[in-house]
Write a protein that holds these residues in place. Structure first.
Motif, PDB file in Angstrom:
ATOM      1  N   UNK A  34       0.839  -1.200   0.000  1.00 30.69           N
ATOM      2  CA  UNK A  34       0.000   0.000   0.000  1.00 30.69           C
ATOM      3  C   UNK A  34       0.876   1.253   0.000  1.00 30.69           C
ATOM      4  N   UNK A  35       0.590   2.174  -0.909  1.00 33.73           N
ATOM      5  CA  UNK A  35       1.297   3.460  -0.922  1.00 33.73           C
ATOM      6  C   UNK A  35       0.832   4.310   0.250  1.00 33.73           C
ATOM      7  N   UNK A  36       1.777   4.911   0.950  1.00 34.84           N
ATOM      8  CA  UNK A  36       1.454   5.809   2.058  1.00 34.84           C
ATOM      9  C   UNK A  36       1.638   7.273   1.679  1.00 34.84           C
ATOM     10  N   UNK A  37       2.153   7.499   0.485  1.00 34.36           N
ATOM     11  CA  UNK A  37       2.303   8.866  -0.022  1.00 34.36           C
ATOM     12  C   UNK A  37       2.183   8.828  -1.542  1.00 34.36           C
ATOM     13  N   UNK A  38       1.962   9.983  -2.132  1.00 39.73           N
ATOM     14  CA  UNK A  38       1.813  10.059  -3.585  1.00 39.73           C
ATOM     15  C   UNK A  38       3.165   9.915  -4.267  1.00 39.73           C
ATOM     16  N   UNK A  39       3.170   9.288  -5.424  1.00 41.97           N
ATOM     17  CA  UNK A  39       4.414   9.141  -6.174  1.00 41.97           C
ATOM     18  C   UNK A  39       4.201   8.363  -7.454  1.00 41.97           C
ATOM     19  N   UNK A  40       5.286   7.864  -8.027  1.00 43.16           N
ATOM     20  CA  UNK A  40       5.263   7.101  -9.275  1.00 43.16           C
ATOM     21  C   UNK A  40       5.751   5.688  -8.972  1.00 43.16           C
ATOM     22  N   UNK A  41       4.966   4.701  -9.334  1.00 42.52           N
ATOM     23  CA  UNK A  41       5.292   3.313  -9.025  1.00 42.52           C
ATOM     24  C   UNK A  41       6.399   2.790  -9.936  1.00 42.52           C
ATOM     25  N   UNK A  42       7.304   2.025  -9.350  1.00 44.82           N
ATOM     26  CA  UNK A  42       8.366   1.342 -10.098  1.00 44.82           C
ATOM     27  C   UNK A  42       8.896   0.221  -9.223  1.00 44.82           C
ATOM     28  N   UNK A  43       9.646  -0.682  -9.827  1.00 47.40           N
ATOM     29  CA  UNK A  43      10.242  -1.771  -9.077  1.00 47.40           C
ATOM     30  C   UNK A  43       9.285  -2.873  -8.692  1.00 47.40           C
ATOM     31  N   UNK A  44       8.072  -2.832  -9.212  1.00 48.71           N
ATOM     32  CA  UNK A  44       7.085  -3.853  -8.833  1.00 48.71           C
ATOM     33  C   UNK A  44       7.427  -5.207  -9.437  1.00 48.71           C
ATOM     34  N   UNK A  45       8.073  -5.212 -10.601  1.00 45.30           N
ATOM     35  CA  UNK A  45       8.516  -6.481 -11.177  1.00 45.30           C
ATOM     36  C   UNK A  45       9.524  -7.167 -10.263  1.00 45.30           C
ATOM     37  N   UNK A  46      10.412  -6.379  -9.661  1.00 42.36           N
ATOM     38  CA  UNK A  46      11.398  -6.932  -8.727  1.00 42.36           C
ATOM     39  C   UNK A  46      10.714  -7.426  -7.460  1.00 42.36           C
ATOM     40  N   UNK A  47       9.728  -6.670  -6.973  1.00 47.53           N
ATOM     41  CA  UNK A  47       9.002  -7.087  -5.774  1.00 47.53           C
ATOM     42  C   UNK A  47       8.238  -8.385  -6.026  1.00 47.53           C
ATOM     43  N   UNK A  48       7.591  -8.470  -7.178  1.00 50.40           N
ATOM     44  CA  UNK A  48       6.879  -9.707  -7.541  1.00 50.40           C
ATOM     45  C   UNK A  48       7.860 -10.877  -7.611  1.00 50.40           C
ATOM     46  N   UNK A  49       9.057 -10.647  -8.149  1.00 55.74           N
ATOM     47  CA  UNK A  49      10.063 -11.708  -8.273  1.00 55.74           C
ATOM     48  C   UNK A  49      10.463 -12.256  -6.909  1.00 55.74           C
ATOM     49  N   UNK A  50      10.485 -11.403  -5.895  1.00 65.24           N
ATOM     50  CA  UNK A  50      10.823 -11.858  -4.540  1.00 65.24           C
ATOM     51  C   UNK A  50       9.758 -12.820  -4.026  1.00 65.24           C
ATOM     52  N   UNK A  51       8.494 -12.450  -4.178  1.00 62.03           N
ATOM     53  CA  UNK A  51       7.410 -13.340  -3.740  1.00 62.03           C
ATOM     54  C   UNK A  51       7.404 -14.636  -4.552  1.00 62.03           C
ATOM     55  N   UNK A  52       7.595 -14.517  -5.858  1.00 62.95           N
ATOM     56  CA  UNK A  52       7.616 -15.701  -6.719  1.00 62.95           C
ATOM     57  C   UNK A  52       8.708 -16.678  -6.289  1.00 62.95           C
ATOM     58  N   UNK A  53       9.859 -16.154  -5.952  1.00 60.78           N
ATOM     59  CA  UNK A  53      10.986 -16.993  -5.581  1.00 60.78           C
ATOM     60  C   UNK A  53      10.666 -17.859  -4.369  1.00 60.78           C
ATOM     61  N   UNK A  54       9.838 -17.329  -3.479  1.00 62.41           N
ATOM     62  CA  UNK A  54       9.467 -18.058  -2.273  1.00 62.41           C
ATOM     63  C   UNK A  54       8.163 -18.834  -2.433  1.00 62.41           C
ATOM     64  N   UNK A  55       7.707 -18.978  -3.667  1.00 65.74           N
ATOM     65  CA  UNK A  55       6.537 -19.809  -3.929  1.00 65.74           C
ATOM     66  C   UNK A  55       5.205 -19.149  -3.695  1.00 65.74           C
ATOM     67  N   UNK A  56       5.179 -17.838  -3.578  1.00 65.04           N
ATOM     68  CA  UNK A  56       3.916 -17.113  -3.395  1.00 65.04           C
ATOM     69  C   UNK A  56       3.349 -16.720  -4.755  1.00 65.04           C
ATOM     70  N   UNK A  57       2.057 -16.433  -4.773  1.00 64.99           N
ATOM     71  CA  UNK A  57       1.413 -15.877  -5.965  1.00 64.99           C
ATOM     72  C   UNK A  57       1.337 -14.368  -5.787  1.00 64.99           C
ATOM     73  N   UNK A  58       1.956 -13.621  -6.687  1.00 60.65           N
ATOM     74  CA  UNK A  58       1.981 -12.161  -6.552  1.00 60.65           C
ATOM     75  C   UNK A  58       1.730 -11.509  -7.904  1.00 60.65           C
ATOM     76  N   UNK A  59       1.033 -10.397  -7.876  1.00 61.18           N
ATOM     77  CA  UNK A  59       0.737  -9.632  -9.083  1.00 61.18           C
ATOM     78  C   UNK A  59       0.761  -8.151  -8.761  1.00 61.18           C
ATOM     79  N   UNK A  60       1.333  -7.369  -9.677  1.00 63.33           N
ATOM     80  CA  UNK A  60       1.270  -5.917  -9.552  1.00 63.33           C
ATOM     81  C   UNK A  60      -0.141  -5.454  -9.885  1.00 63.33           C
ATOM     82  N   UNK A  61      -0.655  -4.527  -9.100  1.00 64.82           N
ATOM     83  CA  UNK A  61      -1.996  -3.979  -9.315  1.00 64.82           C
ATOM     84  C   UNK A  61      -1.929  -2.775 -10.246  1.00 64.82           C
ATOM     85  N   UNK A  62      -0.800  -2.071 -10.243  1.00 64.65           N
ATOM     86  CA  UNK A  62      -0.597  -0.916 -11.124  1.00 64.65           C
ATOM     87  C   UNK A  62       0.601  -1.199 -12.015  1.00 64.65           C
ATOM     88  N   UNK A  63       0.742  -0.420 -13.055  1.00 57.97           N
ATOM     89  CA  UNK A  63       1.868  -0.589 -13.977  1.00 57.97           C
ATOM     90  C   UNK A  63       3.013   0.330 -13.594  1.00 57.97           C
TER      91      UNK A  63
END
Length: 271
Positions: A34-63
């Motif tokens: 969850x964003x706590x301040x306004x900004x521009x999203x990035x790095x979500x592919x890397x964040x998803x990769x962390x969850x994927x590596x540990x066997x979780x199902x993860x998806x970015x909600x924004x681009x």
């Protein structure tokens, strides 16, 4: 430079250590970034990769490149609680850092557009070791240009080269060694040196640590003979003054080395 399993493994090993008791939680869960301040999203592919590596199902909600407001969800992840919680901090850190870079880049681009639709805002090689790919993609998400990704992308004649070899000798030396497909950029510290560099064969002239007035004079002297790039401790607040000089590129190391992280939180609920 996509995020690899080796990258994720290194990040997780750094955070988990030898004996992780903190995340020894049974059951399954679902969490949201969850964003706590306004900004521009990035790095979500890397964040998803962390969850994927540990066997979780993860998806970015924004681009990547989307604006987020406080309370917006940027990513959702589900899986066994231990894995989700183990991924959480690394995912938040990498997404927060990348989104901070994207947010600062967007501010610089917006500042440039107040004056010019043509000038490019670019990053530099002043990146965090091991995170260059994440940071360069974040610059693109913010509307900026990556500049060279590594030393093979362009030959740059810098002040140390000139000190050792002289300006014209250094340009001649590197022009003889580079591929025809590789650009040659030359760093100069005065408007007069800018024309000398262009005359000697520079494709791009980097106007280093010049004032806006000096930069404008250099651009006028070059008169299109080479691309002009302004660089050297330029802040977001300085961007409009440099954009007004007519330079083609404004490069800013601070986009990557000094961008504050965007504040995200990660909240879970029992599935």
């Amino acid at each position: 430079m996509p995020v690899t399993d080796a990258d994720v493994e290194r990040w997780l090993r750094e955070d988990l250590g030898h004996h992780d008791v903190t995340n020894d939680v049974p059951g399954s869960t679902e969490g949201r970034l969850i964003a706590k301040e306004a900004g521009v999203a990035a790095g979500l592919d890397a964040a998803v990769a962390v969850f994927d590596y540990l066997g979780c199902d993860a998806d970015a909600v924004v681009s990547s490149g989307d604006r987020v407001e406080p309370g917006d969800a940027a990513l959702r992840a589900t899986g066994d609680a231990q894995s989700v919680l183990r991924a959480e901090r690394v995912a938040v850190n990498v997404a927060g850092h990348a989104s901070g870079v994207a947010t600062k880049t967007r501010r610089a681009v917006d500042a440039a557009r107040e004056v010019s639709d043509a000038v490019e805002i670019a990053a530099t090689r002043k990146t965090t070791p091991g995170l260059r790919g994440v940071e360069k993609r974040a610059v693109v998400a913010g509307g900026g240009d990556t500049h060279r990704l590594d030393l093979s992308h362009m030959v740059m004649v810098k002040d140390n080269h000139v000190a050792e070899m002289g300006l014209e000798s250094a340009i001649r030396h590197f022009r003889e060694r580079k591929s025809f497909a590789t650009k040659l950029e030359v760093e100069v510290e005065s408007p007069v040196d800018a024309t000398q560099a262009a005359d000697a064969g520079a494709d791009i002239v980097l106007l280093d640590n010049m004032t806006p007035a000096e930069t404008k004079r250099a651009v006028n002297l070059l008169d299109g003979a080479a691309l002009a790039e302004a660089s050297g401790s330029i802040t977001v607040e300085d961007v409009p003054a440099y954009a007004a000089t007519g330079v083609d590129v404004i490069s800013m190391g601070s986009l990557t080395h000094s961008a504050p992280s965007l504040d995200y939180s990660f909240s879970t609920s029992v599935a």
